[in-house]
Design a protein around this motif. Structure first.
Motif, short mmCIF file in Angstrom:
data_model
loop_
_atom_site.label_atom_id
_atom_site.label_comp_id
_atom_site.label_asym_id
_atom_site.label_seq_id
_atom_site.Cartn_x
_atom_site.Cartn_y
_atom_site.Cartn_z
N LYS A 104 41.95 -21.12 -33.52
CA LYS A 104 40.81 -21.49 -34.30
C LYS A 104 39.53 -21.46 -33.26
CE LYS A 104 43.04 -24.70 -37.59
NZ LYS A 104 43.05 -26.22 -38.06
N GLU A 131 36.15 -19.03 -34.21
CA GLU A 131 34.97 -19.79 -34.28
C GLU A 131 34.04 -18.94 -33.30
OE1 GLU A 131 31.77 -22.27 -35.21
OE2 GLU A 131 33.82 -21.71 -36.10
N ARG A 172 33.27 -15.89 -35.13
CA ARG A 172 32.34 -16.18 -36.11
C ARG A 172 30.99 -16.13 -35.64
NH1 ARG A 172 29.40 -19.72 -38.63
NH2 ARG A 172 29.88 -21.22 -36.69
N LYS A 173 30.80 -17.06 -34.43
CA LYS A 173 29.35 -17.07 -33.97
C LYS A 173 28.92 -15.78 -33.45
CE LYS A 173 29.88 -21.82 -32.24
NZ LYS A 173 29.99 -22.83 -31.10
#
Length: 319
Positions: free
Chosen positions: A154, A158, A161-162
């Motif tokens: 996860k 993340e 995604r950033k």
């Protein structure tokens, strides 16, 4: 079989020296059979074929000689395994190498520990007490490991995604200047691919400026589909960003051209400030050649002749 390290101290180990030569060779071979954690299945016949195929010996007996001091056996779900003691202390497996065998329910580091029939028993000589733990401890460890892996996954998602969020902001800025607005979604993915390849927003923006400059010189208002232009794999004769990532005489913008001319002028002034001897040394350092002619010393590139009015004239090397 895997590549492993062997240290000079191996040959002088006072405990190993008490074992027969084949037992020592077998011990080294186990390192190559073991996974990154120093574990392998206890399969004597296979071990013999892999390590001592040409020797007439009983591998089970040799493994028995290695037990307690150098290896220990344990069982998981009815399958027997071997753990090499202090393996990770002396070996440096490749980062991409994976552990294959399951971990023992207890890592045995001394003679006070016993692994038996899926139960862990730790004997304490000083106190005389013993403690028994059920197989649930192993299951709890596995669950804990899965939770850590899930947290790590996860966190990586993340971070990704950033990163993509930043790429998309840069893309919107790039897309605003691109004339042909077709194929935006695929163009967006191509842009992200370029960023992951290491291209900076400024490099991609400058490539677009060069493309637009070429179109202005051609007095053309026909532009490639945005997705086609950004595609890392050029297709046919369509204009593609690969052709504009580097400045060339054909693709450079006016500002790049002026900057180049400015550098050329600085170089010319630098050469004019030199006397003939300084120029000679300068060109010799660049691999040029000096020859003497009637008119004096001349610099000739590639061995050619150059004549002029003054004996101190020099040919300036092209930039």
């Amino acid at each position: 079989m895997r590549t492993r390290y062997i240290k000079p101290g191996f040959f002088k180990d006072d405990k190993l020296c008490e074992l027969p030569p084949l037992a020592r060779i077998l011990f080294e071979g186990l390192w190559c059979l073991a996974d990154r954690e120093g574990r392998l299945e206890y399969r004597p016949k296979r071990i013999k074929i892999e390590i001592l195929p040409y020797d007439d010996c009983n591998v089970e007996e040799l493994l028995g000689l290695l037990e307690s001091e150098f290896i220990y056996r344990y069982s998981v779900d009815g399958i027997e395994y071997v753990q090499i003691r202090n393996f990770t202390k002396h070996q440096r497996p490749h980062p991409n190498e994976e552990g294959i065998c399951p971990a023992p329910e207890q890592i045995v580091n001394n003679h006070d520990s016993i692994v038996n029939n899926h139960e862990r028993v730790i004997l304490n000589r000083d106190s005389g007490y013993s403690y028994s733990y059920s197989k649930s401890i192993s299951n709890n460890n596995k669950e804990e490991g899965k939770k850590k892996e899930e947290v790590k996954r996860k966190e990586e998602e993340e971070e990704k995604r950033k990163e993509e969020s930043g790429f998309l902001e840069d893309f919107e800025d790039w897309w605003e200047d691109y004339p042909n607005k077709q194929g935006k979604e695929r163009a967006k993915q191509h842009y992200i691919t370029w960023r992951r390849k290491g291209k900076t927003p400024e490099e991609l923006k400058q490539a677009l400026r060069r493309y637009l400059a070429v179109k202005r010189k051609q007095k053309s208002e026909t532009y490639s589909n945005g997705s086609t232009f950004l595609n890392p794999l050029p297709r046919g004769d369509s204009a593609n960003i690969n052709d504009y990532l580097e400045a060339t005489p054909e693709t450079m913008t006016e500002s790049e051209r002026m900057e180049m001319l400015d550098e050329m002028e600085k170089h010319r002034q630098f050469l004019e400030s030199m006397n003939p001897e300084e120029k000679r040394r300068y060109y010799e350092a660049k691999g040029k050649h000096f020859k003497r002619f009637d008119g004096g010393d001349r610099l000739c590139e590639g061995g050619g002749k150059e004549r002029g009015a003054g004996g101190e004239e020099l040919l300036q090397s092209p930039l």
